[in-house]
Structure formats: C-alpha cells, structure tokens
Design an enzyme around this catalytic site. Structure first.
Site, mmCIF file in Angstrom:
data_model
loop_
_atom_site.group_PDB
_atom_site.id
_atom_site.type_symbol
_atom_site.label_atom_id
_atom_site.label_comp_id
_atom_site.label_asym_id
_atom_site.label_seq_id
_atom_site.Cartn_x
_atom_site.Cartn_y
_atom_site.Cartn_z
ATOM 1 N N CYS A 1 12.032 2.756 8.460
ATOM 2 C CA CYS A 1 12.015 2.437 7.026
ATOM 3 C C CYS A 1 13.436 2.387 6.453
ATOM 4 C CB CYS A 1 11.190 3.487 6.268
ATOM 5 S SG CYS A 1 11.246 3.264 4.482
ATOM 6 N N LYS B 1 -1.896 7.806 6.639
ATOM 7 C CA LYS B 1 -1.152 8.935 6.083
ATOM 8 C C LYS B 1 -1.978 10.219 6.048
ATOM 9 C CE LYS B 1 1.012 5.431 3.308
ATOM 10 N NZ LYS B 1 0.799 4.633 2.108
ATOM 11 N N VAL C 1 7.728 6.959 1.708
ATOM 12 C CA VAL C 1 8.894 7.740 2.121
ATOM 13 C C VAL C 1 10.134 7.002 1.587
ATOM 14 C CG1 VAL C 1 7.817 8.709 4.175
ATOM 15 C CG2 VAL C 1 8.993 6.517 4.374
ATOM 16 N N GLU D 1 11.391 8.758 -3.989
ATOM 17 C CA GLU D 1 12.062 7.503 -4.350
ATOM 18 C C GLU D 1 13.502 7.573 -3.837
ATOM 19 O OE1 GLU D 1 10.822 4.629 -5.640
ATOM 20 O OE2 GLU D 1 8.867 5.622 -5.582
ATOM 21 N N SER D 2 13.886 6.572 -3.035
ATOM 22 C CA SER D 2 15.162 6.686 -2.309
ATOM 23 C C SER D 2 16.405 6.872 -3.192
ATOM 24 C CB SER D 2 15.345 5.512 -1.337
ATOM 25 O OG SER D 2 15.373 4.282 -1.999
#
Length: 240
Positions: free
Chosen positions: A31, A58, A71, A84-85
């Site tokens: 990801c 999941k 993720v 949230e990245s």
C-alpha cells in the site's frame, strides 16, 4: 504480538497491547499510503512494530480500531488510534521531535500541504492506466493527462533549482509523494516522466536516501502483486 509480516485476516487473533516505548503500525506491504508512514517511522528512527492487514478480508478487531477499514493506522501504548496517511505522518513528526521533517515556517508548511493536495489528484492515474491497459481500453488520453500533471511537478522543482521539493534536504513532502514514483516501473508508467527531467533527477536523489533504500520493494515483486490485484484476487503475502 510484536510484528507480523504475513497479513492478518478475518478470524485472526487480535494483537495484545502495544509495548511501552514503541508504537504500532497497521499496514499492508504494497500500500503506497501505508508506505508514507513506514518512511517517516524509519527516517525518524522510531521504535515500532508492524502488523499487516488483509484488506480484502479484514479482521473485525481491526475494523473496531478504524471503521473505515483502511491502512495506515497507528496505535500507541495508551490505546490511542490515529489513521489517514497525512495525519499519521504529521502526528509522528509532532510527537517524535528528533529530525523534524515538517518545516517550522508556517508558509513553508502551507506550501507542502498545497502540493500534497495537488498530488492527490495525480494518484488515481496510477490505478486507472494499468487497469485500463489490462482491459484493452484506449489509455492514451489518461497517459497524456498524467504526463501533464507530472510536468507541473517538474516545473515546481525547476523553479526551486534544488535536489528536493523544499531544498537540498528531504522533508515530509518528498516522502509523501515518493511511494507512487517507486511503483512507476512496475506499473509501466516510467515513460510518462520522459518530459520531466527535473523530476527524474529528483527520483535519482531520492534513491540515494538510506530510508528509501531500506524500505523499497523491488519491481518484480510489485509486478507479481499487481498481477494478482488486477485479477481481483490480491495476494497481500506475495513474495513471502
């Protein structure tokens, strides 16, 4: 549970509490959004454990931590959950103050956030073009659009005349956009950078960074995973 390179899916045993002095990252090996957080963790030398999640199947316990089911997710020893990245990366830079990646100057910070917002319009092309190619669609218009967007990034670098987007040292914005460039070759998109010489130089400078070297996945492994992904049966443990 300390770390799990193999992904955990529905029916798996929930991990126990996070160890003191560490932070836990819920991730998926391929990801690009989760890779942002992995890059920041590594660059700042933060002690952490990684648990990979099967995003197709999941675990219920993971959905309790992040109902969106995405993720990256961070979890602290106190049970605090952050997802949230961009938010996870900002959090890490705020809490772990060694080797700051976000500029102190408010205008510089705002510029990075604006650039990141603009880049969010670029990332869909990294999925649309390979999927369109696989299904036999005419992708020429999409490729031209991607070339134009990459050229706009190129102009940002050309205007600064620096190695990276905020100077001659890597900052947060470089790590936030890198994961998609790492995947260029395996997605068959490298030719879209042909008219962006400064951006090409930037990728070469990024490849010299110890954090990039330590967290990279080779192109052949990416290709193998993306083949399973485009066939609708993603093998998140591919290559293990």
């Amino acid at each position: 549970m300390a770390s799990s390179e193999k992904c955990l899916g529905k029916g798996s045993t929930p991990p126990g509490p996070v160890s003191n002095g560490r932070i836990r990252l819920y991730s998926m090996r391929f990801c690009p959004f989760a890779q942002r957080t992995r890059l920041v963790l590594h660059a700042k030398g933060i002690k952490h454990d990684t648990i990979n999640i099967n995003l197709k199947d999941k675990p219920d316990w993971f959905l309790e931590k992040n109902p969106m089911g995405l993720v990256p997710v961070l979890e602290t020893p106190a049970g605090e959950v952050i997802y949230e990245s961009p938010i996870t990366c900002d959090y890490l830079d705020d809490v772990y103050t060694d080797k700051k990646l976000i500029p102190a100057d408010p205008f510089e910070r705002a510029q990075q956030k604006m650039l990141l917002e603009n880049f969010s319009k670029v990332t869909p092309y990294f999925y649309k073009i390979p999927m369109g190619r696989r299904s036999g669609e005419d992708i020429s218009k999409l490729e031209e659009e991607l070339k134009e967007k990459l050229n706009q990034l190129n102009e940002k670098l050309a205007g600064k005349k620096t190695k990276f987007f905020a100077g001659d040292a890597i900052t947060m914005i470089d790590y936030m956009i890198w994961p998609w460039f790492e995947r260029m070759e395996s997605l068959g998109l490298k030719h879209c950078m042909a008219g962006s010489p400064e951006l090409k130089k930037w990728t070469e400078h990024m490849l010299g960074d110890p954090t990039i070297k330590a967290t990279m996945v080779d192109s052949e492994t990416y290709k193998g995973f993306y083949k399973t992904y485009t066939e609708g049966k993603p093998d998140y443990d591919y290559g293990l």
